[in-house]
Design a protein around this motif. Structure first.
Motif, PDB file in Angstrom:
ATOM      1  N   THR A 100       0.858  -1.179   0.000  1.00  0.00           N
ATOM      2  CA  THR A 100       0.000   0.000   0.000  1.00  0.00           C
ATOM      3  C   THR A 100       0.897   1.234   0.000  1.00  0.00           C
ATOM      4  O   THR A 100       2.068   1.150   0.409  1.00  0.00           O
ATOM      5  N   PRO A 101       0.398   2.388  -0.450  1.00  0.00           N
ATOM      6  CA  PRO A 101       1.236   3.592  -0.409  1.00  0.00           C
ATOM      7  C   PRO A 101       1.771   3.876   0.999  1.00  0.00           C
ATOM      8  O   PRO A 101       2.950   4.219   1.167  1.00  0.00           O
ATOM      9  N   GLU A 102       0.925   3.695   1.998  1.00  0.00           N
ATOM     10  CA  GLU A 102       1.368   3.949   3.366  1.00  0.00           C
ATOM     11  C   GLU A 102       2.448   2.965   3.787  1.00  0.00           C
ATOM     12  O   GLU A 102       3.454   3.338   4.410  1.00  0.00           O
ATOM     13  N   GLY A 103       2.271   1.695   3.428  1.00  0.00           N
ATOM     14  CA  GLY A 103       3.247   0.683   3.808  1.00  0.00           C
ATOM     15  C   GLY A 103       4.591   0.887   3.127  1.00  0.00           C
ATOM     16  O   GLY A 103       5.649   0.713   3.735  1.00  0.00           O
ATOM     17  N   VAL A 104       4.553   1.251   1.844  1.00  0.00           N
ATOM     18  CA  VAL A 104       5.798   1.509   1.117  1.00  0.00           C
ATOM     19  C   VAL A 104       6.582   2.631   1.788  1.00  0.00           C
ATOM     20  O   VAL A 104       7.801   2.547   1.987  1.00  0.00           O
ATOM     21  N   PHE A 112      14.645   2.252  -3.917  1.00  0.00           N
ATOM     22  CA  PHE A 112      14.231   3.103  -5.043  1.00  0.00           C
ATOM     23  C   PHE A 112      12.946   3.872  -4.743  1.00  0.00           C
ATOM     24  O   PHE A 112      12.552   4.745  -5.506  1.00  0.00           O
ATOM     25  N   THR A 113      12.268   3.571  -3.633  1.00  0.00           N
ATOM     26  CA  THR A 113      11.027   4.279  -3.295  1.00  0.00           C
ATOM     27  C   THR A 113      11.265   5.498  -2.411  1.00  0.00           C
ATOM     28  O   THR A 113      10.322   6.244  -2.120  1.00  0.00           O
ATOM     29  N   THR A 114      12.479   5.718  -1.973  1.00  0.00           N
ATOM     30  CA  THR A 114      12.742   6.811  -1.029  1.00  0.00           C
ATOM     31  C   THR A 114      13.066   8.107  -1.765  1.00  0.00           C
ATOM     32  O   THR A 114      13.595   8.102  -2.883  1.00  0.00           O
ATOM     33  N   ALA A 115      12.789   9.227  -1.108  1.00  0.00           N
ATOM     34  CA  ALA A 115      13.059  10.532  -1.705  1.00  0.00           C
ATOM     35  C   ALA A 115      14.542  10.745  -1.923  1.00  0.00           C
ATOM     36  O   ALA A 115      14.963  11.326  -2.941  1.00  0.00           O
ATOM     37  N   GLU A 116      15.357  10.286  -0.977  1.00  0.00           N
ATOM     38  CA  GLU A 116      16.800  10.499  -1.104  1.00  0.00           C
ATOM     39  C   GLU A 116      17.412   9.724  -2.259  1.00  0.00           C
ATOM     40  O   GLU A 116      18.534  10.002  -2.691  1.00  0.00           O
ATOM     41  N   ASN A 117      16.672   8.742  -2.792  1.00  0.00           N
ATOM     42  CA  ASN A 117      17.151   7.985  -3.950  1.00  0.00           C
ATOM     43  C   ASN A 117      16.410   8.368  -5.224  1.00  0.00           C
ATOM     44  O   ASN A 117      16.330   7.584  -6.163  1.00  0.00           O
ATOM     45  N   GLY A 118      15.848   9.583  -5.239  1.00  0.00           N
ATOM     46  CA  GLY A 118      15.270  10.115  -6.471  1.00  0.00           C
ATOM     47  C   GLY A 118      13.766  10.062  -6.579  1.00  0.00           C
ATOM     48  O   GLY A 118      13.199  10.528  -7.570  1.00  0.00           O
ATOM     49  N   ASN A 119      13.061   9.515  -5.575  1.00  0.00           N
ATOM     50  CA  ASN A 119      11.610   9.411  -5.650  1.00  0.00           C
ATOM     51  C   ASN A 119      10.949  10.608  -4.962  1.00  0.00           C
ATOM     52  O   ASN A 119      10.153  10.476  -4.034  1.00  0.00           O
ATOM     53  N   GLY A 120      11.305  11.806  -5.444  1.00  0.00           N
ATOM     54  CA  GLY A 120      10.800  13.031  -4.837  1.00  0.00           C
ATOM     55  C   GLY A 120       9.302  13.210  -4.987  1.00  0.00           C
ATOM     56  O   GLY A 120       8.675  13.927  -4.195  1.00  0.00           O
ATOM     57  N   SER A 121       8.691  12.545  -5.977  1.00  0.00           N
ATOM     58  CA  SER A 121       7.240  12.682  -6.176  1.00  0.00           C
ATOM     59  C   SER A 121       6.454  11.737  -5.289  1.00  0.00           C
ATOM     60  O   SER A 121       5.229  11.741  -5.305  1.00  0.00           O
ATOM     61  N   HIS A 122       7.183  10.894  -4.532  1.00  0.00           N
ATOM     62  CA  HIS A 122       6.540   9.911  -3.649  1.00  0.00           C
ATOM     63  C   HIS A 122       5.635   8.946  -4.438  1.00  0.00           C
ATOM     64  O   HIS A 122       4.502   8.658  -4.045  1.00  0.00           O
TER      65      HIS A 122
END
Length: 351
Positions: A100-104, A112-122
């Motif tokens: 789920t979005p919350e779980g991720v 690859f899902t984290t902001a610090e690794n480029g996923n600024g749009s969440h």
């Protein structure tokens, strides 16, 4: 014969052939292995896993699709969830959120899902794990679904000892069911009797089928997928949760005599209904005895002896409401190797 004439015209057969077709001969038109009075059977060779659906050809599929002259589609699938009605011999299904979005966001176990690794749009997602029977909701029974005999054999003599396994059957599983595109005919038995739904345990007879076909001015011709309406699906609602309401008409269905008439005299390619089991329950003693004693004699006859697939829990309500009795039937099963039924399907009737 009107329906046969339409089918001959749609398939592009010549006038000479149409003129030569008589009532008896019509049953044999275009069939490779079907024989009047016998049906099909184990006639496709010792390794065949397809059964009667071998009769479909490019020409028959094209003819069926030419019946769809209006571009109108009817969804024959029923929605399913964990509370849906099912035959008692099958396990319920469960849908569990795996991501789920919350779980991720909270677990942060995928870099690859984290902001610090480029996923600024969440960017995140939903996905589900499914624990489900291969025999629930709208489905098609495969030829390996039913076994008989102490050797537990199914269609074409495939035996459990040779072809069973911990990860599903290895002969005549769902992956062997080809895409089904054929002429479809609805036989609205409940409608012909002016009933919302047939009563519990009602056996649909040959006379019932003939009366409905006459009232509808349509016939079953060789290679037809036959859909039999009991009215059960009218009580399904959003998810089939009213088990008490569904369980009554769900036990109505055809007996062995009707099944044999449809296959051996009319050349039906596949039989389907709006119930969980197609056949009347409990079976009549004579039907059970005819196959050596069984709680599912029609299944034994169709799946094991004839190689004719069974469709279950088809939603026939809109077809009946619009009085659509002839159409192109289209169904494709999920290709999950080892499974014995294509489950949670959405077959179509195209008009």
């Amino acid at each position: 014969m009107k329906a046969m004439g339409r089918l001959l015209a749609a398939s592009g057969m010549g006038l000479a052939l149409a003129a030569a077709v008589l009532p008896a001969a019509a049953q044999d038109a275009g069939m490779k292995q079907w024989t009047r009075g016998k049906g099909w059977g184990w006639v496709w060779g010792p390794q065949d896993e397809v059964g009667a659906l071998n009769e479909m050809t490019d020409a028959s599929r094209a003819a069926a699709l030419r019946l769809a002259t209006q571009g109108k589609s009817y969804d024959l699938g029923l929605p399913y969830d964990r509370n849906s009605y099912r035959w008692p011999g099958h396990n319920p299904g469960e849908i569990i959120s795996f991501r789920t979005p919350e779980g991720v966001a909270r677990q942060r176990d995928l870099p690859f899902t984290t902001a610090e690794n480029g996923n600024g749009s969440h960017t995140r997602w939903h996905s589900s794990a499914m624990f489900i029977s291969d025999n629930v909701a709208t489905q098609i029974d495969g030829l390996g679904h039913i076994t008989v005999g102490e050797d537990n054999h199914w269609y074409n003599g495939f035996k459990e000892g040779d072809w069973g396994g911990n990860f599903g059957i290895r002969k005549a599983d769902v992956t062997t069911i080809p895409p089904i595109i054929a002429r479809g005919v609805l036989i609205d038995v409940a409608g012909q009797k002016n009933m919302e739904a047939l009563p519990a345990g009602y056996e649909i007879t040959v006379a019932d089928l003939e009366a409905a076909l006459r009232a509808q001015n349509v016939d079953v011709t060789p290679g037809t997928v036959v859909l039999i309406r009991t009215g059960t699906a009218r009580y399904w609602g959003e998810s089939g949760a009213d088990h008490a309401k569904i369980s009554g008409p769900d036990s109505a269905g055809i007996g062995l005599a009707a099944a044999k008439w449809l296959v051996e005299q009319k050349g039906a390619l596949m039989l389907a209904s709006d119930t969980s089991g197609l056949e009347v329950g409990p079976p009549r003693p004579q039907d059970s005895a005819a196959v050596g004693g069984s709680f599912n004699p029609v299944h034994v006859y169709l799946l094991v002896q004839q190689g004719v697939h069974i469709g279950e829990f088809h939603n026939l309500e809109r077809l009946a409401a619009d009085r659509v009795y002839e159409f192109a039937y289209v169904a494709t099963t999920n290709a999950i190797r080892g499974t014995v039924a294509g489950t949670a399907l959405r077959p179509l009737a195209l008009r």
